[in-house]
Design a protein around this motif. Structure first.
Motif, PDB file in Angstrom:
ATOM      1  N   TYR A 167      48.304 -19.880 -29.448  1.00 20.60           N
ATOM      2  CA  TYR A 167      48.865 -18.693 -28.818  1.00 20.60           C
ATOM      3  C   TYR A 167      48.828 -17.550 -29.821  1.00 20.60           C
ATOM      4  O   TYR A 167      49.242 -17.703 -30.975  1.00 20.60           O
ATOM      5  CB  TYR A 167      50.306 -18.944 -28.373  1.00 20.60           C
ATOM      6  CG  TYR A 167      50.429 -19.906 -27.215  1.00 20.60           C
ATOM      7  CD1 TYR A 167      50.342 -19.448 -25.905  1.00 20.60           C
ATOM      8  CD2 TYR A 167      50.620 -21.262 -27.426  1.00 20.60           C
ATOM      9  CE1 TYR A 167      50.450 -20.328 -24.833  1.00 20.60           C
ATOM     10  CE2 TYR A 167      50.719 -22.152 -26.362  1.00 20.60           C
ATOM     11  CZ  TYR A 167      50.638 -21.677 -25.071  1.00 20.60           C
ATOM     12  OH  TYR A 167      50.735 -22.548 -24.020  1.00 20.60           O
ATOM     13  N   MET A 168      48.320 -16.398 -29.390  1.00 17.01           N
ATOM     14  CA  MET A 168      48.258 -15.229 -30.263  1.00 17.01           C
ATOM     15  C   MET A 168      48.991 -14.082 -29.594  1.00 17.01           C
ATOM     16  O   MET A 168      48.717 -13.755 -28.432  1.00 17.01           O
ATOM     17  CB  MET A 168      46.811 -14.836 -30.544  1.00 17.01           C
ATOM     18  CG  MET A 168      46.046 -15.855 -31.366  1.00 17.01           C
ATOM     19  SD  MET A 168      44.466 -15.181 -31.946  1.00 17.01           S
ATOM     20  CE  MET A 168      43.838 -16.600 -32.872  1.00 17.01           C
TER      21      MET A 168
ATOM     22  N   ASP B 107      41.213 -23.427 -27.549  1.00 18.77           N
ATOM     23  CA  ASP B 107      41.350 -22.238 -26.718  1.00 18.77           C
ATOM     24  C   ASP B 107      42.375 -21.292 -27.342  1.00 18.77           C
ATOM     25  O   ASP B 107      43.287 -21.723 -28.059  1.00 18.77           O
ATOM     26  CB  ASP B 107      41.825 -22.615 -25.317  1.00 18.77           C
ATOM     27  CG  ASP B 107      40.763 -23.344 -24.516  1.00 18.77           C
ATOM     28  OD1 ASP B 107      39.599 -23.368 -24.947  1.00 18.77           O
ATOM     29  OD2 ASP B 107      41.118 -23.897 -23.452  1.00 18.77           O
ATOM     30  N   ILE B 108      42.229 -20.018 -27.021  1.00 15.60           N
ATOM     31  CA  ILE B 108      43.206 -19.006 -27.433  1.00 15.60           C
ATOM     32  C   ILE B 108      43.916 -18.506 -26.178  1.00 15.60           C
ATOM     33  O   ILE B 108      43.269 -18.190 -25.181  1.00 15.60           O
ATOM     34  CB  ILE B 108      42.522 -17.819 -28.147  1.00 15.60           C
ATOM     35  CG1 ILE B 108      41.866 -18.280 -29.449  1.00 15.60           C
ATOM     36  CG2 ILE B 108      43.525 -16.698 -28.417  1.00 15.60           C
ATOM     37  CD1 ILE B 108      40.984 -17.217 -30.101  1.00 15.60           C
ATOM     38  N   VAL B 109      45.244 -18.461 -26.227  1.00 23.39           N
ATOM     39  CA  VAL B 109      46.011 -17.887 -25.123  1.00 23.39           C
ATOM     40  C   VAL B 109      46.640 -16.585 -25.617  1.00 23.39           C
ATOM     41  O   VAL B 109      47.593 -16.608 -26.402  1.00 23.39           O
ATOM     42  CB  VAL B 109      47.114 -18.841 -24.624  1.00 23.39           C
ATOM     43  CG1 VAL B 109      47.894 -18.192 -23.475  1.00 23.39           C
ATOM     44  CG2 VAL B 109      46.518 -20.163 -24.168  1.00 23.39           C
ATOM     45  N   PRO B 110      46.097 -15.432 -25.206  1.00 22.84           N
ATOM     46  CA  PRO B 110      46.683 -14.148 -25.633  1.00 22.84           C
ATOM     47  C   PRO B 110      48.034 -13.920 -24.949  1.00 22.84           C
ATOM     48  O   PRO B 110      48.200 -14.227 -23.767  1.00 22.84           O
ATOM     49  CB  PRO B 110      45.645 -13.110 -25.175  1.00 22.84           C
ATOM     50  CG  PRO B 110      44.390 -13.887 -24.893  1.00 22.84           C
ATOM     51  CD  PRO B 110      44.865 -15.237 -24.428  1.00 22.84           C
ATOM     52  N   VAL B 111      48.982 -13.399 -25.714  1.00 24.97           N
ATOM     53  CA  VAL B 111      50.325 -13.126 -25.194  1.00 24.97           C
ATOM     54  C   VAL B 111      50.727 -11.710 -25.612  1.00 24.97           C
ATOM     55  O   VAL B 111      50.567 -11.330 -26.771  1.00 24.97           O
ATOM     56  CB  VAL B 111      51.357 -14.128 -25.742  1.00 24.97           C
ATOM     57  CG1 VAL B 111      52.753 -13.806 -25.206  1.00 24.97           C
ATOM     58  CG2 VAL B 111      50.970 -15.555 -25.404  1.00 24.97           C
ATOM     59  N   THR B 112      51.241 -10.948 -24.673  1.00 21.79           N
ATOM     60  CA  THR B 112      51.726  -9.601 -24.977  1.00 21.79           C
ATOM     61  C   THR B 112      53.240  -9.568 -24.857  1.00 21.79           C
ATOM     62  O   THR B 112      53.795  -9.938 -23.818  1.00 21.79           O
ATOM     63  CB  THR B 112      51.128  -8.553 -24.024  1.00 21.79           C
ATOM     64  OG1 THR B 112      49.704  -8.622 -24.071  1.00 21.79           O
ATOM     65  CG2 THR B 112      51.565  -7.148 -24.439  1.00 21.79           C
ATOM     66  N   ILE B 113      53.909  -9.141 -25.921  1.00 24.79           N
ATOM     67  CA  ILE B 113      55.364  -8.962 -25.906  1.00 24.79           C
ATOM     68  C   ILE B 113      55.645  -7.463 -25.844  1.00 24.79           C
ATOM     69  O   ILE B 113      55.191  -6.703 -26.705  1.00 24.79           O
ATOM     70  CB  ILE B 113      56.015  -9.551 -27.164  1.00 24.79           C
ATOM     71  CG1 ILE B 113      55.662 -11.038 -27.299  1.00 24.79           C
ATOM     72  CG2 ILE B 113      57.533  -9.363 -27.124  1.00 24.79           C
ATOM     73  CD1 ILE B 113      56.099 -11.646 -28.619  1.00 24.79           C
ATOM     74  N   HIS B 114      56.367  -7.049 -24.825  1.00 24.98           N
ATOM     75  CA  HIS B 114      56.655  -5.625 -24.653  1.00 24.98           C
ATOM     76  C   HIS B 114      58.154  -5.363 -24.730  1.00 24.98           C
ATOM     77  O   HIS B 114      58.953  -6.101 -24.166  1.00 24.98           O
ATOM     78  CB  HIS B 114      56.130  -5.137 -23.300  1.00 24.98           C
ATOM     79  CG  HIS B 114      56.471  -3.706 -23.000  1.00 24.98           C
ATOM     80  ND1 HIS B 114      55.941  -2.650 -23.701  1.00 24.98           N
ATOM     81  CD2 HIS B 114      57.329  -3.172 -22.100  1.00 24.98           C
ATOM     82  CE1 HIS B 114      56.442  -1.519 -23.233  1.00 24.98           C
ATOM     83  NE2 HIS B 114      57.294  -1.811 -22.270  1.00 24.98           N
ATOM     84  N   ASN B 115      58.524  -4.319 -25.461  1.00 26.30           N
ATOM     85  CA  ASN B 115      59.907  -3.818 -25.555  1.00 26.30           C
ATOM     86  C   ASN B 115      60.766  -4.562 -26.566  1.00 26.30           C
ATOM     87  O   ASN B 115      61.961  -4.292 -26.687  1.00 26.30           O
ATOM     88  CB  ASN B 115      60.611  -3.852 -24.191  1.00 26.30           C
ATOM     89  CG  ASN B 115      61.699  -2.795 -24.084  1.00 26.30           C
ATOM     90  OD1 ASN B 115      61.481  -1.651 -24.477  1.00 26.30           O
ATOM     91  ND2 ASN B 115      62.857  -3.152 -23.565  1.00 26.30           N
TER      92      ASN B 115
ATOM     93  N   ARG C 268      43.546 -18.137 -20.482  1.00 24.71           N
ATOM     94  CA  ARG C 268      42.981 -18.745 -21.690  1.00 24.71           C
ATOM     95  C   ARG C 268      41.618 -18.150 -22.008  1.00 24.71           C
ATOM     96  O   ARG C 268      40.814 -17.887 -21.117  1.00 24.71           O
ATOM     97  CB  ARG C 268      42.835 -20.256 -21.511  1.00 24.71           C
ATOM     98  CG  ARG C 268      44.136 -21.013 -21.664  1.00 24.71           C
ATOM     99  CD  ARG C 268      43.927 -22.509 -21.536  1.00 24.71           C
ATOM    100  NE  ARG C 268      45.182 -23.192 -21.804  1.00 24.71           N
ATOM    101  CZ  ARG C 268      45.355 -24.078 -22.769  1.00 24.71           C
ATOM    102  NH1 ARG C 268      44.352 -24.401 -23.553  1.00 24.71           N
ATOM    103  NH2 ARG C 268      46.513 -24.660 -22.953  1.00 24.71           N
ATOM    104  N   TYR C 269      41.396 -17.963 -23.296  1.00 26.09           N
ATOM    105  CA  TYR C 269      40.096 -17.504 -23.781  1.00 26.09           C
ATOM    106  C   TYR C 269      39.435 -18.717 -24.431  1.00 26.09           C
ATOM    107  O   TYR C 269      39.860 -19.170 -25.491  1.00 26.09           O
ATOM    108  CB  TYR C 269      40.289 -16.383 -24.799  1.00 26.09           C
ATOM    109  CG  TYR C 269      39.015 -15.672 -25.221  1.00 26.09           C
ATOM    110  CD1 TYR C 269      38.730 -14.388 -24.768  1.00 26.09           C
ATOM    111  CD2 TYR C 269      38.096 -16.284 -26.070  1.00 26.09           C
ATOM    112  CE1 TYR C 269      37.568 -13.730 -25.157  1.00 26.09           C
ATOM    113  CE2 TYR C 269      36.939 -15.648 -26.457  1.00 26.09           C
ATOM    114  CZ  TYR C 269      36.680 -14.376 -26.003  1.00 26.09           C
ATOM    115  OH  TYR C 269      35.524 -13.726 -26.387  1.00 26.09           O
ATOM    116  N   GLU C 270      38.415 -19.236 -23.793  1.00 27.37           N
ATOM    117  CA  GLU C 270      37.762 -20.445 -24.290  1.00 27.37           C
ATOM    118  C   GLU C 270      36.764 -20.100 -25.398  1.00 27.37           C
ATOM    119  O   GLU C 270      35.961 -19.173 -25.261  1.00 27.37           O
ATOM    120  CB  GLU C 270      37.056 -21.176 -23.149  1.00 27.37           C
ATOM    121  CG  GLU C 270      38.013 -21.678 -22.077  1.00 27.37           C
ATOM    122  CD  GLU C 270      37.311 -22.497 -21.013  1.00 27.37           C
ATOM    123  OE1 GLU C 270      36.070 -22.667 -21.105  1.00 27.37           O
ATOM    124  OE2 GLU C 270      37.994 -22.979 -20.092  1.00 27.37           O
TER     125      GLU C 270
END
Length: 248
Positions: free
Chosen positions: A70-71, A173-181, A205-207
């Protein structure tokens, strides 16, 4: 003033210490389950005391059973409990090695199985990534902040390539995660919080299968674009469920 946030900040370290002791006592009985449960309890306690709520978008992209990295973007001290609360299963972080020297917090992170990374020392950095790869293969998902540190301005920093190299070489795999606020409810270097809602967007997921090390810049660019695309979103996805931690 958010009195609950002040209290949460004051109790942050004592709770971390007590939960770390619990991990030490539980370790002989379970290598994975107990530390993960303790981390969930810790995260839930932070949000319950502070009055912060989480809005989660894209939970369908959390695919259990398949190893992943997870990124996420990184703007606040509270990003770590946010991800612990949202992500399923067993997760551990790569964290900046200098945090090991923060009293109590550093010891707690090591006891919980987090992985320090020294990006100023290539040999040690490679060793940290090797350990992270072993954790993923053993059934633990690893969380990386590819910026390497918390942003000072709210704008994302350039991504470091270490985690991407590991993903390519190991086929994770890479799982992009966006944290807002998160920066708005808890300052960059503060443990005192303000009431508010943080939105967490879990992207598909980004394979990395089929890519080589020569493709790392393309992957970095793609993941950075995906995470950044949701950082500045405001007022959207309001239908997403708001989770009040500690009560679900």
């Amino acid at each position: 003033m958010n009195v609950r946030g002040v209290i949460a900040g004051l109790l942050f370290l004592p709770i971390t210490i007590l939960l770390s002791i619990a991990v030490c006592l539980a370790r002989p009985f379970s290598r994975l389950a107990w530390p993960s449960k303790v981390m969930q309890l810790w995260a839930n306690s932070v949000f319950w005391m502070s009055g912060i709520k989480l809005q989660v978008v894209g939970e369908e992209h959390l695919t259990a059973g398949k190893p992943a990295i997870y990124m996420a973007n990184h703007a606040s001290m509270i990003d770590i409990p946010i991800l612990v609360a949202v992500l399923p299963g067993h997760v551990r972080f790569l964290f900046k090695h200098t945090l090991m020297y923060v009293p109590f917090l550093g010891q707690a992170m090591m006891l919980l199985g987090m992985i320090p990374i020294n990006r100023t020392n290539r040999t040690k950095s490679v060793e940290s990534l090797r350990k992270a790869g072993e954790r993923i293969r053993s059934g633990i998902d690893v969380i990386i902040f590819p910026e390497g540190t918390r942003t000072k301005t709210g704008e994302m920093l350039p991504f470091k390539n270490g985690g991407f190299l590991m993903a390519i070489q190991e086929g994770f795999d890479i799982v992009p995660v966006t944290i807002h606020n998160s920066r708005e409810v808890c300052g960059r270097n503060s443990i005192v919080t303000r009431k508010g809602v943080c939105r967490v967007t879990i992207h598909p997921r980004y394979e990395t299968t089929g890519f080589t090390v020569a493709d790392r810049r393309q992957i970095m660019s793609d993941v950075e674009r995906i995470i950044g695309s949701a950082v500045q979103l405001r007022g959207r996805d309001n239908a997403a469920p708001v989770i009040e931690l500690g009560h679900h």
